[in-house]
Design a protein around this motif. Structure first.
Motif, PDB file in Angstrom:
ATOM      1  N   UNK A 134     -36.116  27.941  63.979  1.00  0.00           N
ATOM      2  CA  UNK A 134     -36.688  29.165  63.428  1.00  0.00           C
ATOM      3  C   UNK A 134     -35.848  29.688  62.277  1.00  0.00           C
ATOM      4  N   UNK A 135     -34.520  29.611  62.400  1.00  0.00           N
ATOM      5  CA  UNK A 135     -33.648  30.060  61.310  1.00  0.00           C
ATOM      6  C   UNK A 135     -33.835  29.158  60.081  1.00  0.00           C
ATOM      7  N   UNK A 136     -33.903  27.832  60.309  1.00  0.00           N
ATOM      8  CA  UNK A 136     -34.110  26.916  59.191  1.00  0.00           C
ATOM      9  C   UNK A 136     -35.443  27.176  58.509  1.00  0.00           C
ATOM     10  N   UNK A 137     -36.472  27.475  59.317  1.00  0.00           N
ATOM     11  CA  UNK A 137     -37.787  27.746  58.733  1.00  0.00           C
ATOM     12  C   UNK A 137     -37.762  29.048  57.931  1.00  0.00           C
ATOM     13  N   UNK A 138     -36.978  30.020  58.389  1.00  0.00           N
ATOM     14  CA  UNK A 138     -36.874  31.277  57.649  1.00  0.00           C
ATOM     15  C   UNK A 138     -36.246  31.052  56.278  1.00  0.00           C
ATOM     16  N   UNK A 139     -35.192  30.271  56.235  1.00  0.00           N
ATOM     17  CA  UNK A 139     -34.560  29.989  54.952  1.00  0.00           C
ATOM     18  C   UNK A 139     -35.501  29.183  54.054  1.00  0.00           C
ATOM     19  N   UNK A 140     -36.186  28.206  54.663  1.00  0.00           N
ATOM     20  CA  UNK A 140     -37.108  27.397  53.867  1.00  0.00           C
ATOM     21  C   UNK A 140     -38.220  28.252  53.289  1.00  0.00           C
ATOM     22  N   UNK A 141     -38.679  29.226  54.054  1.00  0.00           N
ATOM     23  CA  UNK A 141     -39.736  30.120  53.571  1.00  0.00           C
ATOM     24  C   UNK A 141     -39.258  30.895  52.349  1.00  0.00           C
ATOM     25  N   UNK A 142     -38.017  31.400  52.401  1.00  0.00           N
ATOM     26  CA  UNK A 142     -37.479  32.162  51.265  1.00  0.00           C
ATOM     27  C   UNK A 142     -37.309  31.261  50.040  1.00  0.00           C
ATOM     28  N   UNK A 143     -36.805  30.048  50.267  1.00  0.00           N
ATOM     29  CA  UNK A 143     -36.615  29.125  49.146  1.00  0.00           C
ATOM     30  C   UNK A 143     -37.954  28.704  48.544  1.00  0.00           C
TER      31      UNK A 143
END
Length: 394
Positions: A134-143
């Protein structure tokens, strides 16, 4: 000579006819009789009663199995008449059958608990992986929003987050399923332990063994009677009294009880129960008298006599034995008696309708239809017919 034979032949024919009549003559029906007498219902009345235990229970196994052993007393197996205390083991089923079931249930429970530990560990690992995804997906969403991440990398991060979350749900579902198995295994262990305890039949009360219905080595089914136990520290005498004496046997009244098995002894009893309604056939009220029996002198099944004091201000009445009363052949709703007519040795039974009153003891009041001194048939009244010749026996 031929004519001289006629008188001889005629005489022989008459003699033969007389012998046949004597041979086929119906024998007289034997009966007993008693006179109608004037009696006072105010006198004490005695009633027959049956002695029964105050408390009686049937002991049976809740489960089935082979009887391995019975309680021993004085080097012998328990028998009727033995005294037991509450909680004493009376009989035991074969233990190995139930011990093995307990072990199997406990092994199943241990296996289920081990599975739950593994499922919880997997659930914890899945939760940690899901949190990272979930944390990785959050960063990917921002990028991806700042156009610093390609669409393929964004989709891969989202798919990883979704898969990790599904793994958490599956691990939790597995843990819940295993918990349900544990609950079932615990129930199985409890039932197996109860069955093991029930393989020992214990006395539900302290008292005397009235009946033993099983043997060692026999197969006992669930609910099959094994023993009949009774607490005879107090016993009950049950009798029936007419309505004229119900007031004398109210709850709490003291009555004397005697029995031929213990002569010259009057046991003090107290009325503990009176039926609220009379029996429709006998027209008497059931009365229960409780008698202390600490010494055990009164036994279940004994026949006792209970003395009931007569009611006050009772008039003298005409009475006959109850055994003399039959149904009236003219009117089934009325009653009748057979009166002896004629003289010894050949009497005749004559039916006569009567109007009856109250019963007391083994007698019944006659309101109409009889006079004092007339004899009525008391034994054989149900097998004679009106006008039939009878023989009076002592």
């Amino acid at each position: 000579m031929r004519f001289a034979l006629f008188p001889v032949l005629a005489a022989l024919a008459i003699l033969s006819s007389c012998q046949q009549n004597q041979t086929h003559e119906k024998p007289l029906t034997p009966v007993k009789a008693a006179p109608a007498e004037i009696v006072s219902t105010a006198s004490d009345s005695r009633y027959s009663a049956n002695i029964s235990p105050e408390t009686q229970v049937n002991a049976a196994f809740r489960i089935g199995g082979y009887v391995a052993s019975l309680r021993t007393t004085g080097g012998r197996e328990i028998q009727a008449g033995d005294v037991v205390a509450r909680g004493d083991v009376l009989a035991t089923l074969r233990q190995s059958d139930f011990v093995n079931k307990v072990k199997e249930a406990e092994a199943h429970l241990a296996q289920a608990r081990a599975g739950l530990e593994a499922a919880r560990s997997q659930s914890a690992e899945a939760a940690a992986a899901s949190q990272k995804a979930q944390l990785d997906f959050g960063r990917a969403k921002n990028l991806f929003a700042s156009q610093s991440l390609t669409k393929n990398d964004y989709d891969a991060a989202k798919a990883n987050a979704d898969v990790s979350q599904a793994r958490v749900a599956a691990a939790q579902a597995q843990a819940q399923s295993i918990q349900a198995q544990i609950d079932g295994a615990e129930q199985m262990v409890q039932e197996a332990q109860i069955a093991l305890e029930d393989s020992e039949l214990k006395a539900p009360l302290g008292g005397v063994v009235l009946k033993k219905a099983i043997q060692a080595g026999s197969l006992a089914g669930p609910g099959t009677l094994a023993f009949v136990l009774a607490d005879t520290r107090s016993v009950k005498a049950t009798l029936g009294v007419p309505d004229t004496l119900v007031a004398s046997v109210h709850t709490g009244a003291e009555l004397g009880v005697t029995t031929e098995a213990v002569p010259d002894t009057v046991f003090p009893g107290r009325v503990t129960d009176v039926s609220p309604a009379a029996d429709p056939k006998s027209r008497v009220f059931d009365v229960e008298v409780t008698i202390p029996n600490q010494e055990g002198r009164l036994k279940a099944g004994m026949i006792a006599t209970v003395t009931v004091k007569g009611a006050r201000n009772r008039a003298e009445v005409l009475a006959i034995p109850l055994t003399a009363v039959v149904r009236s052949p003219k009117n089934p709703d009325r009653y009748a008696v057979f009166v002896l007519a004629g003289a010894e040795p050949r009497y005749a039974a004559q039916i006569r309708d009567v109007r009856l009153g109250a019963t007391f003891g083994n007698s019944i009041v006659v309101m109409e239809g009889l006079k004092k001194g007339e004899r009525v048939i008391t034994a054989g009244a149900t097998i004679v017919a009106d006008g039939e010749a009878v023989q009076l026996i002592p």
